[in-house]
Structure formats: C-alpha cells, structure tokens
Design a protein around this motif. Structure first.
Motif, PDB file in Angstrom:
ATOM      1  N   ALA A  19     -15.579  -1.360 -19.190  1.00  0.00           N
ATOM      2  CA  ALA A  19     -15.668  -0.769 -20.537  1.00  0.00           C
ATOM      3  C   ALA A  19     -16.693   0.357 -20.554  1.00  0.00           C
ATOM      4  O   ALA A  19     -16.490   1.396 -21.191  1.00  0.00           O
ATOM      5  N   LYS A  20     -17.793   0.179 -19.824  1.00  0.00           N
ATOM      6  CA  LYS A  20     -18.836   1.201 -19.767  1.00  0.00           C
ATOM      7  C   LYS A  20     -18.303   2.488 -19.151  1.00  0.00           C
ATOM      8  O   LYS A  20     -18.668   3.585 -19.575  1.00  0.00           O
ATOM      9  N   ALA A  21     -17.426   2.376 -18.186  1.00  0.00           N
ATOM     10  CA  ALA A  21     -16.834   3.565 -17.565  1.00  0.00           C
ATOM     11  C   ALA A  21     -16.041   4.366 -18.593  1.00  0.00           C
ATOM     12  O   ALA A  21     -16.135   5.602 -18.638  1.00  0.00           O
ATOM     13  N   VAL A  22     -15.284   3.680 -19.444  1.00  0.00           N
ATOM     14  CA  VAL A  22     -14.517   4.367 -20.493  1.00  0.00           C
ATOM     15  C   VAL A  22     -15.468   4.983 -21.515  1.00  0.00           C
ATOM     16  O   VAL A  22     -15.281   6.134 -21.934  1.00  0.00           O
ATOM     17  N   LEU A  23     -16.504   4.238 -21.910  1.00  0.00           N
ATOM     18  CA  LEU A  23     -17.463   4.757 -22.882  1.00  0.00           C
ATOM     19  C   LEU A  23     -18.210   5.980 -22.332  1.00  0.00           C
ATOM     20  O   LEU A  23     -18.447   6.948 -23.063  1.00  0.00           O
ATOM     21  N   ASP A  24     -18.570   5.936 -21.071  1.00  0.00           N
ATOM     22  CA  ASP A  24     -19.254   7.082 -20.454  1.00  0.00           C
ATOM     23  C   ASP A  24     -18.339   8.303 -20.387  1.00  0.00           C
ATOM     24  O   ASP A  24     -18.783   9.431 -20.602  1.00  0.00           O
ATOM     25  N   GLN A  25     -17.071   8.072 -20.101  1.00  0.00           N
ATOM     26  CA  GLN A  25     -16.111   9.173 -20.073  1.00  0.00           C
ATOM     27  C   GLN A  25     -15.980   9.787 -21.468  1.00  0.00           C
ATOM     28  O   GLN A  25     -15.963  11.012 -21.610  1.00  0.00           O
ATOM     29  N   ASN A  26     -15.900   8.952 -22.487  1.00  0.00           N
ATOM     30  CA  ASN A  26     -15.805   9.446 -23.861  1.00  0.00           C
ATOM     31  C   ASN A  26     -17.056  10.230 -24.247  1.00  0.00           C
ATOM     32  O   ASN A  26     -16.969  11.258 -24.921  1.00  0.00           O
ATOM     33  N   ASN A  50      -7.751   3.036 -23.691  1.00  0.00           N
ATOM     34  CA  ASN A  50      -8.607   4.191 -23.409  1.00  0.00           C
ATOM     35  C   ASN A  50      -9.054   4.859 -24.718  1.00  0.00           C
ATOM     36  O   ASN A  50      -8.910   6.060 -24.906  1.00  0.00           O
ATOM     37  N   THR A  51      -9.603   4.047 -25.608  1.00  0.00           N
ATOM     38  CA  THR A  51      -9.984   4.518 -26.937  1.00  0.00           C
ATOM     39  C   THR A  51     -11.481   4.727 -27.047  1.00  0.00           C
ATOM     40  O   THR A  51     -12.251   4.351 -26.174  1.00  0.00           O
ATOM     41  N   THR A  52     -11.870   5.298 -28.172  1.00  0.00           N
ATOM     42  CA  THR A  52     -13.278   5.508 -28.471  1.00  0.00           C
ATOM     43  C   THR A  52     -13.804   4.321 -29.269  1.00  0.00           C
ATOM     44  O   THR A  52     -13.045   3.474 -29.738  1.00  0.00           O
ATOM     45  N   VAL A  53     -15.119   4.295 -29.455  1.00  0.00           N
ATOM     46  CA  VAL A  53     -15.745   3.246 -30.250  1.00  0.00           C
ATOM     47  C   VAL A  53     -15.236   3.319 -31.690  1.00  0.00           C
ATOM     48  O   VAL A  53     -14.950   2.298 -32.313  1.00  0.00           O
ATOM     49  N   ARG A  54     -15.085   4.528 -32.219  1.00  0.00           N
ATOM     50  CA  ARG A  54     -14.580   4.688 -33.589  1.00  0.00           C
ATOM     51  C   ARG A  54     -13.179   4.109 -33.742  1.00  0.00           C
ATOM     52  O   ARG A  54     -12.877   3.429 -34.720  1.00  0.00           O
ATOM     53  N   GLN A  55     -12.307   4.388 -32.794  1.00  0.00           N
ATOM     54  CA  GLN A  55     -10.938   3.880 -32.865  1.00  0.00           C
ATOM     55  C   GLN A  55     -10.905   2.361 -32.765  1.00  0.00           C
ATOM     56  O   GLN A  55     -10.141   1.695 -33.475  1.00  0.00           O
ATOM     57  N   ALA A  56     -11.727   1.796 -31.898  1.00  0.00           N
ATOM     58  CA  ALA A  56     -11.779   0.341 -31.753  1.00  0.00           C
ATOM     59  C   ALA A  56     -12.325  -0.301 -33.029  1.00  0.00           C
ATOM     60  O   ALA A  56     -11.820  -1.324 -33.483  1.00  0.00           O
ATOM     61  N   ALA A  57     -13.343   0.310 -33.607  1.00  0.00           N
ATOM     62  CA  ALA A  57     -13.918  -0.221 -34.843  1.00  0.00           C
ATOM     63  C   ALA A  57     -12.884  -0.232 -35.960  1.00  0.00           C
ATOM     64  O   ALA A  57     -12.768  -1.208 -36.708  1.00  0.00           O
ATOM     65  N   LYS A  58     -12.132   0.829 -36.055  1.00  0.00           N
ATOM     66  CA  LYS A  58     -11.098   0.919 -37.093  1.00  0.00           C
ATOM     67  C   LYS A  58     -10.015  -0.133 -36.858  1.00  0.00           C
ATOM     68  O   LYS A  58      -9.564  -0.795 -37.793  1.00  0.00           O
ATOM     69  N   GLU A  59      -9.602  -0.299 -35.620  1.00  0.00           N
ATOM     70  CA  GLU A  59      -8.546  -1.260 -35.279  1.00  0.00           C
ATOM     71  C   GLU A  59      -8.978  -2.694 -35.585  1.00  0.00           C
ATOM     72  O   GLU A  59      -8.191  -3.494 -36.074  1.00  0.00           O
ATOM     73  N   ASP A  71     -21.778  -5.142 -29.435  1.00  0.00           N
ATOM     74  CA  ASP A  71     -21.003  -6.129 -28.675  1.00  0.00           C
ATOM     75  C   ASP A  71     -20.802  -5.687 -27.232  1.00  0.00           C
ATOM     76  O   ASP A  71     -20.932  -6.485 -26.308  1.00  0.00           O
ATOM     77  N   LEU A  72     -20.472  -4.412 -27.041  1.00  0.00           N
ATOM     78  CA  LEU A  72     -20.161  -3.928 -25.694  1.00  0.00           C
ATOM     79  C   LEU A  72     -21.397  -3.708 -24.840  1.00  0.00           C
ATOM     80  O   LEU A  72     -21.373  -3.977 -23.642  1.00  0.00           O
ATOM     81  N   VAL A  73     -22.458  -3.206 -25.432  1.00  0.00           N
ATOM     82  CA  VAL A  73     -23.620  -2.813 -24.637  1.00  0.00           C
ATOM     83  C   VAL A  73     -24.645  -3.933 -24.487  1.00  0.00           C
ATOM     84  O   VAL A  73     -25.280  -4.049 -23.435  1.00  0.00           O
ATOM     85  N   GLU A  74     -24.803  -4.769 -25.512  1.00  0.00           N
ATOM     86  CA  GLU A  74     -25.835  -5.804 -25.451  1.00  0.00           C
ATOM     87  C   GLU A  74     -25.289  -7.200 -25.157  1.00  0.00           C
ATOM     88  O   GLU A  74     -25.888  -7.945 -24.395  1.00  0.00           O
ATOM     89  N   ARG A  75     -24.170  -7.553 -25.762  1.00  0.00           N
ATOM     90  CA  ARG A  75     -23.670  -8.925 -25.629  1.00  0.00           C
ATOM     91  C   ARG A  75     -22.779  -9.120 -24.408  1.00  0.00           C
ATOM     92  O   ARG A  75     -22.914 -10.114 -23.690  1.00  0.00           O
ATOM     93  N   LEU A  76     -21.860  -8.216 -24.180  1.00  0.00           N
ATOM     94  CA  LEU A  76     -20.885  -8.370 -23.098  1.00  0.00           C
ATOM     95  C   LEU A  76     -21.515  -8.504 -21.712  1.00  0.00           C
ATOM     96  O   LEU A  76     -21.086  -9.357 -20.934  1.00  0.00           O
ATOM     97  N   PRO A  77     -22.543  -7.724 -21.367  1.00  0.00           N
ATOM     98  CA  PRO A  77     -23.116  -7.854 -20.008  1.00  0.00           C
ATOM     99  C   PRO A  77     -23.730  -9.229 -19.728  1.00  0.00           C
ATOM    100  O   PRO A  77     -23.849  -9.624 -18.571  1.00  0.00           O
ATOM    101  N   LEU A  78     -24.075  -9.960 -20.768  1.00  0.00           N
ATOM    102  CA  LEU A  78     -24.708 -11.262 -20.568  1.00  0.00           C
ATOM    103  C   LEU A  78     -23.741 -12.325 -20.051  1.00  0.00           C
ATOM    104  O   LEU A  78     -24.161 -13.265 -19.386  1.00  0.00           O
ATOM    105  N   PHE A  79     -22.438 -12.167 -20.354  1.00  0.00           N
ATOM    106  CA  PHE A  79     -21.506 -13.209 -19.946  1.00  0.00           C
ATOM    107  C   PHE A  79     -20.293 -12.712 -19.175  1.00  0.00           C
ATOM    108  O   PHE A  79     -19.567 -13.516 -18.610  1.00  0.00           O
ATOM    109  N   ASN A  80     -20.070 -11.405 -19.120  1.00  0.00           N
ATOM    110  CA  ASN A  80     -18.933 -10.891 -18.336  1.00  0.00           C
ATOM    111  C   ASN A  80     -19.292  -9.501 -17.803  1.00  0.00           C
ATOM    112  O   ASN A  80     -18.893  -8.488 -18.358  1.00  0.00           O
TER     113      ASN A  80
END
Length: 88
Positions: free
Chosen positions: A56-63, A20-29, A40-49
C-alpha cells in the motif's frame, strides 16, 4: 464503516492496491475521512500486516510523486474550459 480497525485497515489497503486509488478516493468509497484512511494505513497496518503495508505504501508514494502533475492538469482544465474575458 466502524468496528474492527485492523480489518478496516486491511480492506483499505487491499482496495488501494487493487484499484490503484488515492487516499481521497478510498475515503469516499468507504465513507470515512482522509485522515482516518491515512492513519489506518500508516500507523495501524504496519503493526499487524507489514507486507500489505509495504504494498500500500508503494501506491501511496507513487500518488504523492504524481500529485503536483495532477494539480497542474486540474488547474489547466479549470482555466482552459472557461471562455477568456473580452477586453473592449
């Protein structure tokens, strides 16, 4: 973390969902930029999963909905932790 972009996108999505992290936290990790995480999350991921993308979008929208609150808390900490200037 270079290589297969699809695999990276899936790993990012799973990390954000599970932690349940933010984009910044994931980028750092993962040692990549915020822009790469977002792309990766908004453009690439929907094409194959699509289902993983929706989770993931639900978490991003909550953030996104909470970021103005986090900003206010950070500002309060910044100015409340300092001693007020004296007027003499």
């Amino acid at each position: 973390m270079k290589g297969n972009m699809e695999e990276r996108a899936q790993q990012l999505a799973l990390y954000i969902i599970e932690q349940n992290t933010t984009v910044r936290q994931a980028a750092k990790e993962f040692g990549i930029s915020k822009s790469t995480v977002h792309k990766d999350l908004v453009e690439r991921l929907p094409l194959f999963n699509r289902s993983l993308y929706l989770q993931a979008k639900a978490v991003l929208d909550q953030n996104k909905a909470q970021r103005h609150i986090r900003g206010g808390i950070a500002t309060r900490r910044k100015y409340c932790d300092q001693t007020p200037p004296t007027t003499e």
